[in-house]
Each structure stands twice: as C-alpha cells, then as structure tokens.
Design a protein around this motif. Structure first.
Motif, PDB file in Angstrom:
ATOM      1  N   LYS A 123      42.828  46.644  41.250  1.00 19.01           N
ATOM      2  CA  LYS A 123      43.144  47.835  40.471  1.00 19.01           C
ATOM      3  C   LYS A 123      44.554  47.706  39.911  1.00 19.01           C
ATOM      4  N   ILE A 124      44.744  48.278  38.741  1.00 13.95           N
ATOM      5  CA  ILE A 124      46.087  48.353  38.171  1.00 13.95           C
ATOM      6  C   ILE A 124      46.614  49.742  38.488  1.00 13.95           C
ATOM      7  N   SER A 125      47.621  49.791  39.317  1.00 15.85           N
ATOM      8  CA  SER A 125      48.173  51.078  39.752  1.00 15.85           C
ATOM      9  C   SER A 125      49.166  51.620  38.723  1.00 15.85           C
ATOM     10  N   ARG A 126      49.532  52.850  38.919  1.00 18.82           N
ATOM     11  CA  ARG A 126      50.531  53.488  38.064  1.00 18.82           C
ATOM     12  C   ARG A 126      51.834  52.682  38.102  1.00 18.82           C
ATOM     13  N   ALA A 127      52.237  52.274  39.293  1.00 17.70           N
ATOM     14  CA  ALA A 127      53.480  51.504  39.446  1.00 17.70           C
ATOM     15  C   ALA A 127      53.404  50.177  38.700  1.00 17.70           C
ATOM     16  N   GLU A 128      52.239  49.529  38.729  1.00 17.08           N
ATOM     17  CA  GLU A 128      52.092  48.247  38.037  1.00 17.08           C
ATOM     18  C   GLU A 128      52.157  48.425  36.522  1.00 17.08           C
ATOM     19  N   ILE A 129      51.546  49.485  36.008  1.00 14.55           N
ATOM     20  CA  ILE A 129      51.625  49.766  34.573  1.00 14.55           C
ATOM     21  C   ILE A 129      53.069  50.058  34.179  1.00 14.55           C
ATOM     22  N   LEU A 130      53.719  50.875  34.964  1.00  8.60           N
ATOM     23  CA  LEU A 130      55.106  51.242  34.691  1.00  8.60           C
ATOM     24  C   LEU A 130      56.006  49.999  34.692  1.00  8.60           C
ATOM     25  N   GLN A 131      55.771  49.106  35.636  1.00  6.26           N
ATOM     26  CA  GLN A 131      56.563  47.885  35.727  1.00  6.26           C
ATOM     27  C   GLN A 131      56.397  47.028  34.464  1.00  6.26           C
ATOM     28  N   VAL A 132      55.157  46.868  34.001  1.00  3.52           N
ATOM     29  CA  VAL A 132      54.907  46.081  32.790  1.00  3.52           C
ATOM     30  C   VAL A 132      55.537  46.757  31.574  1.00  3.52           C
ATOM     31  N   LEU A 133      55.387  48.064  31.464  1.00  2.00           N
ATOM     32  CA  LEU A 133      55.986  48.777  30.339  1.00  2.00           C
ATOM     33  C   LEU A 133      57.505  48.611  30.330  1.00  2.00           C
ATOM     34  N   ARG A 134      58.122  48.677  31.486  1.00  6.57           N
ATOM     35  CA  ARG A 134      59.581  48.498  31.555  1.00  6.57           C
ATOM     36  C   ARG A 134      59.968  47.107  31.068  1.00  6.57           C
ATOM     37  N   MET A 135      59.175  46.103  31.448  1.00  8.07           N
ATOM     38  CA  MET A 135      59.464  44.736  31.011  1.00  8.07           C
ATOM     39  C   MET A 135      59.267  44.590  29.503  1.00  8.07           C
ATOM     40  N   MET A 136      58.232  45.222  28.977  1.00  7.75           N
ATOM     41  CA  MET A 136      57.891  45.031  27.572  1.00  7.75           C
ATOM     42  C   MET A 136      58.736  45.883  26.638  1.00  7.75           C
ATOM     43  N   ILE A 137      59.045  47.092  27.052  1.00  6.83           N
ATOM     44  CA  ILE A 137      59.770  48.010  26.180  1.00  6.83           C
ATOM     45  C   ILE A 137      61.252  48.013  26.501  1.00  6.83           C
ATOM     46  N   GLY A 138      61.585  47.823  27.764  1.00  7.56           N
ATOM     47  CA  GLY A 138      62.985  47.744  28.165  1.00  7.56           C
ATOM     48  C   GLY A 138      63.732  49.036  27.993  1.00  7.56           C
ATOM     49  N   ILE A 139      64.906  48.932  27.415  1.00  9.82           N
ATOM     50  CA  ILE A 139      65.798  50.090  27.311  1.00  9.82           C
ATOM     51  C   ILE A 139      65.566  50.910  26.051  1.00  9.82           C
ATOM     52  N   GLU A 140      64.533  50.567  25.314  1.00 11.09           N
ATOM     53  CA  GLU A 140      64.260  51.274  24.063  1.00 11.09           C
ATOM     54  C   GLU A 140      63.856  52.739  24.280  1.00 11.09           C
ATOM     55  N   VAL A 141      63.281  53.047  25.435  1.00 17.61           N
ATOM     56  CA  VAL A 141      62.832  54.412  25.712  1.00 17.61           C
ATOM     57  C   VAL A 141      63.327  54.840  27.092  1.00 17.61           C
ATOM     58  N   THR A 142      63.311  56.137  27.318  1.00 15.64           N
ATOM     59  CA  THR A 142      63.775  56.668  28.600  1.00 15.64           C
ATOM     60  C   THR A 142      62.704  56.474  29.681  1.00 15.64           C
ATOM     61  N   ASP A 143      63.111  56.592  30.928  1.00 14.24           N
ATOM     62  CA  ASP A 143      62.161  56.520  32.040  1.00 14.24           C
ATOM     63  C   ASP A 143      61.105  57.617  31.920  1.00 14.24           C
ATOM     64  N   GLU A 144      61.538  58.763  31.482  1.00 13.09           N
ATOM     65  CA  GLU A 144      60.602  59.887  31.321  1.00 13.09           C
ATOM     66  C   GLU A 144      59.519  59.541  30.295  1.00 13.09           C
ATOM     67  N   GLN A 145      59.916  58.916  29.190  1.00 12.54           N
ATOM     68  CA  GLN A 145      58.952  58.515  28.168  1.00 12.54           C
ATOM     69  C   GLN A 145      57.995  57.437  28.702  1.00 12.54           C
ATOM     70  N   LEU A 146      58.547  56.490  29.452  1.00 11.76           N
ATOM     71  CA  LEU A 146      57.705  55.439  30.044  1.00 11.76           C
ATOM     72  C   LEU A 146      56.690  56.031  31.012  1.00 11.76           C
ATOM     73  N   GLU A 147      57.135  56.980  31.815  1.00 16.01           N
ATOM     74  CA  GLU A 147      56.230  57.618  32.761  1.00 16.01           C
ATOM     75  C   GLU A 147      55.145  58.415  32.039  1.00 16.01           C
ATOM     76  N   SER A 148      55.510  59.024  30.923  1.00 14.62           N
ATOM     77  CA  SER A 148      54.532  59.758  30.126  1.00 14.62           C
ATOM     78  C   SER A 148      53.483  58.808  29.536  1.00 14.62           C
ATOM     79  N   ILE A 149      53.927  57.662  29.020  1.00 13.49           N
ATOM     80  CA  ILE A 149      53.001  56.660  28.478  1.00 13.49           C
ATOM     81  C   ILE A 149      52.083  56.150  29.586  1.00 13.49           C
ATOM     82  N   THR A 150      52.646  55.913  30.758  1.00 15.19           N
ATOM     83  CA  THR A 150      51.868  55.434  31.903  1.00 15.19           C
ATOM     84  C   THR A 150      50.811  56.451  32.297  1.00 15.19           C
ATOM     85  N   ASP A 151      51.222  57.697  32.414  1.00 11.06           N
ATOM     86  CA  ASP A 151      50.273  58.750  32.793  1.00 11.06           C
ATOM     87  C   ASP A 151      49.147  58.881  31.769  1.00 11.06           C
TER      88      ASP A 151
END
Length: 189
Positions: A123-151
C-alpha cells in the motif's frame, strides 16, 4: 559492421538475458558496454556509488529510489543480469506482448508502484505520498499545500476507505495515462 561489434564483447548469460528481457543482441551488447563504463574499477558489479555519475538520475527527484530498484532485497551490489532486468521495464512496447513481459503495462505499473511503496507493505500510505511530493515539488509549495494535495490524492484513489492506495487502486487511478510511453526510453529500442 554492427554484427562485428557484438562479436568483440563476450556478454555473460547473453542468450538468457535476451530471453528474459526481450532486448535484442545489439541492445544487450550496448547495455553491457554501459554497465562496463559505470564499473570504472572493473569489479564486475555495480554499487550505488557507480550510479552517481548518471546525470539524469542526479537531477531526478526520485533518482535515489530508481537506483534502489537495481539493488533488490537490500543488496549492496548489482550484477549485469539484474541491471538489464530493471532496465527492461523501460523498454518500449512493440506490438502485443504478454503481461509477463518486463515492459508490459502491468510490469511497468508494478515497478512504478514500488517506487512509492517504500515499506513494501503493498500500500502507498499518506506518509509515502507526502514524502514523494516533497522530493518532487520541494520548496515550491508550503507543507499545508502538500498535505492538501496528499489528502486529495488519497481521497480520489482510495476506494476501500483504508486511507492508503493499494496496487489495484493505483493502477485504476493511472489507467488513462499512457504508461507504456511515459515509462519507455527510446535508446532501449
């Protein structure tokens, strides 16, 4: 002249590799030359350090995960046969092929899935999605935005309500993508 080039190299297990991967003799010879070029110390195997010189992986946000795919089960080294098995996932699809082929849609999806499913629990967990998004998007968006995309990603893909994405859910969520083309390297034709 191309036929002579392949005679200059003795590729270990060449026929078996061609059968397993679907690569032509010329492809196997070319990949063996690339393998040898990466193996600067002529050890006969590659370590993760040997992959660091590949510019495309160095700039790829999930380059480390792609490199890890060459080292199954936590191995420290990879041989030529394993090297070609991994690269076979990126071989372009030519005509109708079986779902057992390494370059089939199903195999490509499984390969992509395991890049996300780092704990290998299926399974791909929320944490795993968030981790990949952080790697791919980096500092371009806030943590709140990343969490929203993940959700939103989980909400759209998670059909059984377990707050994670199974392989079947992953496959369904990317069914409209041309995975066969997006996960193909023209040089492996």
């Amino acid at each position: 002249m191309g036929g002579q080039t392949s005679q200059l190299f003795t590729v270990p297990e060449q026929q078996e590799i061609m059968k397993e991967t679907g690569f032509s003799e010329a492809n196997v010879v070319r990949l063996y030359q690339r393998f040898q070029a990466l193996d600067k110390d002529e050890k006969g195997f590659l370590s993760k350090d040997d992959f660091e010189g590949i510019g495309e992986l160095a700039v790829n946000p999930i380059g480390d995960r792609i490199i890890d795919a060459f080292f199954p089960d936590g191995r420290e080294t990879t041989d030529f046969r394993t090297f070609t098995r991994v690269l076979a996932h990126f071989r372009p699809v030519e005509g109708p092929g079986g779902s057992q082929n390494a370059n089939s849609r199903l195999s490509k999806l499984k390969f992509a899935f395991q890049l996300y499913d780092q704990d290998k629990d299926g399974k791909i967990s929320r944490a795993e999605i968030l981790q990949v998004l952080r790697m791919m998007i980096g500092i371009e968006v806030t943590d709140e935005q990343l969490e929203s995309i993940t959700d939103r990603t989980i909400q759209e893909s998670d059909k059984d309500g377990d707050n994670a994405i199974s392989f079947e859910e992953f496959a369904k969520s990317v069914e409209k993508l041309n995975i066969e083309q997006k996960m193909s390297l023209r040089i492996l034709k």
